[in-house]
Motif scaffolding. Structure first.
Motif, PDB file in Angstrom:
ATOM      1  N   LEU A  23       0.810  -1.286  -0.031  1.00 11.20           N
ATOM      2  CA  LEU A  23       0.066   0.005  -0.016  1.00 11.20           C
ATOM      3  C   LEU A  23       0.723   1.238  -0.075  1.00 11.20           C
ATOM      4  O   LEU A  23       0.626   2.189  -0.698  1.00 11.20           O
ATOM      5  CB  LEU A  23      -0.701   0.046   1.259  1.00 11.20           C
ATOM      6  CG  LEU A  23      -2.227  -0.462   0.875  1.00 11.20           C
ATOM      7  CD1 LEU A  23      -2.197  -2.239   0.628  1.00 11.20           C
ATOM      8  CD2 LEU A  23      -3.158  -0.337   2.118  1.00 11.20           C
ATOM      9  N   THR A  24       2.001   1.316   0.793  1.00 12.92           N
ATOM     10  CA  THR A  24       2.939   2.517   0.664  1.00 12.92           C
ATOM     11  C   THR A  24       3.114   2.903  -0.728  1.00 12.92           C
ATOM     12  O   THR A  24       3.401   3.924  -1.172  1.00 12.92           O
ATOM     13  CB  THR A  24       4.076   2.144   1.500  1.00 12.92           C
ATOM     14  OG1 THR A  24       4.870   1.122   1.219  1.00 12.92           O
ATOM     15  CG2 THR A  24       3.551   2.074   2.992  1.00 12.92           C
ATOM     16  N   ARG A  25       3.499   1.814  -1.832  1.00 12.79           N
ATOM     17  CA  ARG A  25       3.862   2.176  -2.866  1.00 12.79           C
ATOM     18  C   ARG A  25       2.852   2.780  -3.642  1.00 12.79           C
ATOM     19  O   ARG A  25       2.976   3.857  -4.574  1.00 12.79           O
ATOM     20  CB  ARG A  25       4.353   0.901  -3.748  1.00 12.79           C
ATOM     21  CG  ARG A  25       4.796   1.144  -4.939  1.00 12.79           C
ATOM     22  CD  ARG A  25       4.986  -0.294  -5.797  1.00 12.79           C
ATOM     23  NE  ARG A  25       5.026   0.034  -7.201  1.00 12.79           N
ATOM     24  CZ  ARG A  25       3.858   0.276  -7.971  1.00 12.79           C
ATOM     25  NH1 ARG A  25       2.679   0.411  -7.545  1.00 12.79           N
ATOM     26  NH2 ARG A  25       3.888   0.358  -9.263  1.00 12.79           N
ATOM     27  N   HIS A  52      -8.952  -1.332   2.081  1.00 14.46           N
ATOM     28  CA  HIS A  52      -7.986  -2.477   2.563  1.00 14.46           C
ATOM     29  C   HIS A  52      -7.434  -2.123   3.741  1.00 14.46           C
ATOM     30  O   HIS A  52      -6.368  -2.662   4.151  1.00 14.46           O
ATOM     31  CB  HIS A  52      -7.122  -2.822   1.460  1.00 14.46           C
ATOM     32  CG  HIS A  52      -7.726  -3.365   0.273  1.00 14.46           C
ATOM     33  ND1 HIS A  52      -8.239  -2.548  -1.066  1.00 14.46           N
ATOM     34  CD2 HIS A  52      -8.055  -4.718  -0.109  1.00 14.46           C
ATOM     35  CE1 HIS A  52      -8.804  -3.536  -1.803  1.00 14.46           C
ATOM     36  NE2 HIS A  52      -8.580  -4.716  -1.394  1.00 14.46           N
ATOM     37  N   ARG A  53      -8.066  -1.181   4.549  1.00 15.43           N
ATOM     38  CA  ARG A  53      -7.522  -0.897   5.970  1.00 15.43           C
ATOM     39  C   ARG A  53      -7.960  -2.050   6.822  1.00 15.43           C
ATOM     40  O   ARG A  53      -8.605  -3.177   6.470  1.00 15.43           O
ATOM     41  CB  ARG A  53      -8.441   0.191   6.599  1.00 15.43           C
ATOM     42  CG  ARG A  53      -7.759   1.504   5.835  1.00 15.43           C
ATOM     43  CD  ARG A  53      -8.640   2.781   6.056  1.00 15.43           C
ATOM     44  NE  ARG A  53      -9.955   2.219   5.968  1.00 15.43           N
ATOM     45  CZ  ARG A  53     -11.021   3.438   6.507  1.00 15.43           C
ATOM     46  NH1 ARG A  53     -10.614   4.288   7.216  1.00 15.43           N
ATOM     47  NH2 ARG A  53     -12.321   3.047   6.356  1.00 15.43           N
ATOM     48  N   THR A  54      -7.241  -2.034   8.100  1.00 17.55           N
ATOM     49  CA  THR A  54      -7.394  -2.840   9.166  1.00 17.55           C
ATOM     50  C   THR A  54      -8.651  -2.777   9.640  1.00 17.55           C
ATOM     51  O   THR A  54      -9.355  -1.638   9.538  1.00 17.55           O
ATOM     52  CB  THR A  54      -6.345  -2.940  10.233  1.00 17.55           C
ATOM     53  OG1 THR A  54      -6.488  -1.558  10.814  1.00 17.55           O
ATOM     54  CG2 THR A  54      -4.952  -3.092   9.594  1.00 17.55           C
ATOM     55  N   ALA A  55      -9.322  -3.661  10.632  1.00 23.85           N
ATOM     56  CA  ALA A  55     -10.555  -3.533  11.223  1.00 23.85           C
ATOM     57  C   ALA A  55     -10.559  -2.289  12.089  1.00 23.85           C
ATOM     58  O   ALA A  55     -11.683  -1.561  12.338  1.00 23.85           O
ATOM     59  CB  ALA A  55     -10.889  -4.838  12.135  1.00 23.85           C
ATOM     60  N   SER A  58      -6.466   1.269  10.481  1.00 18.24           N
ATOM     61  CA  SER A  58      -5.119   1.824   9.850  1.00 18.24           C
ATOM     62  C   SER A  58      -4.837   1.263   8.722  1.00 18.24           C
ATOM     63  O   SER A  58      -5.255   0.290   8.236  1.00 18.24           O
ATOM     64  CB  SER A  58      -4.272   1.439  11.190  1.00 18.24           C
ATOM     65  OG  SER A  58      -4.358   0.058  11.062  1.00 18.24           O
ATOM     66  N   VAL A  59      -3.623   1.725   8.174  1.00 20.55           N
ATOM     67  CA  VAL A  59      -3.274   1.302   6.742  1.00 20.55           C
ATOM     68  C   VAL A  59      -2.019   0.367   7.039  1.00 20.55           C
ATOM     69  O   VAL A  59      -0.965   0.848   7.588  1.00 20.55           O
ATOM     70  CB  VAL A  59      -2.755   2.367   6.044  1.00 20.55           C
ATOM     71  CG1 VAL A  59      -2.350   1.964   4.576  1.00 20.55           C
ATOM     72  CG2 VAL A  59      -4.011   3.486   5.839  1.00 20.55           C
ATOM     73  N   PRO A  60      -2.324  -0.849   6.330  1.00 22.83           N
ATOM     74  CA  PRO A  60      -1.147  -1.864   6.733  1.00 22.83           C
ATOM     75  C   PRO A  60      -0.007  -1.861   5.497  1.00 22.83           C
ATOM     76  O   PRO A  60      -0.337  -0.819   4.736  1.00 22.83           O
ATOM     77  CB  PRO A  60      -1.709  -3.284   6.513  1.00 22.83           C
ATOM     78  CG  PRO A  60      -2.949  -2.869   5.627  1.00 22.83           C
ATOM     79  CD  PRO A  60      -3.484  -1.361   5.975  1.00 22.83           C
ATOM     80  N   GLU A  61       0.952  -2.168   5.861  1.00 30.12           N
ATOM     81  CA  GLU A  61       2.096  -2.269   5.028  1.00 30.12           C
ATOM     82  C   GLU A  61       1.792  -2.952   3.572  1.00 30.12           C
ATOM     83  O   GLU A  61       2.150  -2.312   2.670  1.00 30.12           O
ATOM     84  CB  GLU A  61       3.253  -2.758   5.471  1.00 30.12           C
ATOM     85  CG  GLU A  61       4.396  -2.955   4.590  1.00 30.12           C
ATOM     86  CD  GLU A  61       5.749  -3.401   5.127  1.00 30.12           C
ATOM     87  OE1 GLU A  61       6.846  -3.074   4.925  1.00 30.12           O
ATOM     88  OE2 GLU A  61       5.596  -4.226   6.018  1.00 30.12           O
ATOM     89  N   LYS A  62       0.923  -4.128   3.719  1.00 31.65           N
ATOM     90  CA  LYS A  62       0.909  -4.695   2.551  1.00 31.65           C
ATOM     91  C   LYS A  62      -0.876  -5.328   2.662  1.00 31.65           C
ATOM     92  O   LYS A  62      -1.364  -5.180   3.666  1.00 31.65           O
ATOM     93  CB  LYS A  62       1.684  -6.083   2.505  1.00 31.65           C
ATOM     94  CG  LYS A  62       3.202  -5.871   2.316  1.00 31.65           C
ATOM     95  CD  LYS A  62       4.101  -7.061   2.312  1.00 31.65           C
ATOM     96  CE  LYS A  62       5.393  -6.749   2.375  1.00 31.65           C
ATOM     97  NZ  LYS A  62       6.335  -8.109   2.434  1.00 31.65           N
ATOM     98  N   VAL A  63      -1.102  -5.811   1.530  1.00 35.75           N
ATOM     99  CA  VAL A  63      -2.589  -6.748   1.362  1.00 35.75           C
ATOM    100  C   VAL A  63      -2.103  -8.124   0.911  1.00 35.75           C
ATOM    101  O   VAL A  63      -1.587  -8.127  -0.015  1.00 35.75           O
ATOM    102  CB  VAL A  63      -3.572  -5.681   0.637  1.00 35.75           C
ATOM    103  CG1 VAL A  63      -4.816  -6.570   0.377  1.00 35.75           C
ATOM    104  CG2 VAL A  63      -3.819  -4.474   1.200  1.00 35.75           C
ATOM    105  N   ALA A  70      -1.934  -7.228   5.706  1.00 34.29           N
ATOM    106  CA  ALA A  70      -0.814  -7.841   5.935  1.00 34.29           C
ATOM    107  C   ALA A  70       0.276  -7.028   6.578  1.00 34.29           C
ATOM    108  O   ALA A  70       0.176  -5.921   5.985  1.00 34.29           O
ATOM    109  CB  ALA A  70      -0.304  -8.923   4.732  1.00 34.29           C
ATOM    110  N   GLY A  71       1.263  -7.455   7.316  1.00 39.28           N
ATOM    111  CA  GLY A  71       2.575  -6.672   7.367  1.00 39.28           C
ATOM    112  C   GLY A  71       1.987  -5.689   8.769  1.00 39.28           C
ATOM    113  O   GLY A  71       0.994  -5.819   9.091  1.00 39.28           O
ATOM    114  N   PRO A  72       3.104  -4.885   9.057  1.00 35.67           N
ATOM    115  CA  PRO A  72       2.842  -4.057  10.095  1.00 35.67           C
ATOM    116  C   PRO A  72       1.694  -3.176   9.932  1.00 35.67           C
ATOM    117  O   PRO A  72       1.553  -2.362   8.851  1.00 35.67           O
ATOM    118  CB  PRO A  72       4.278  -3.270  10.586  1.00 35.67           C
ATOM    119  CG  PRO A  72       4.810  -3.509   9.189  1.00 35.67           C
ATOM    120  CD  PRO A  72       4.435  -4.829   8.522  1.00 35.67           C
TER     121      PRO A  72
END
Length: 91
Positions: A23-25, A52-55, A58-63, A70-72
């Motif tokens: 997601l950062t990319r 595709h945020r977490t419950a 927040s925005v995860p590093e990956k999906v 997925a990811g932090p």
């Protein structure tokens, strides 16, 4: 990001990059699109990230390929890119 760099990034979407989309990319590309006045493209990426945020929002590093986070998370720089992109879109 230059116009040429943006075009190269678009040709290699993170949704097909192994092992998981980042997601950062996508947020970096969205920020570049917003800065170049490509509002619809930037908004589309922001909307995809929002779906595709977490419950907890927040925005995860990956999906993962199934669409789950997925990811932090949260990642401060991803959140900062969202704020920066929104600000660029609002002018």
């Amino acid at each position: 990001m230059s116009e040429a760099g943006l075009q190269e990034a678009r040709q290699q979407p993170s949704s097909v990059a192994p092992p998981e989309p980042g997601l950062t990319r996508d947020m970096l590309v969205a920020r570049a699109e917003a800065g170049l006045g490509e509002r619809a493209a930037a908004r589309s990426r922001l909307d995809w990230v929002a779906r595709h945020r977490t419950a907890l929002g927040s925005v995860p590093e990956k999906v993962r390929w199934d669409g789950s986070p997925a990811g932090p998370a949260p990642l401060a720089w991803s959140a900062a890119l969202i704020v920066s992109t929104e600000a660029a879109l609002r002018g």
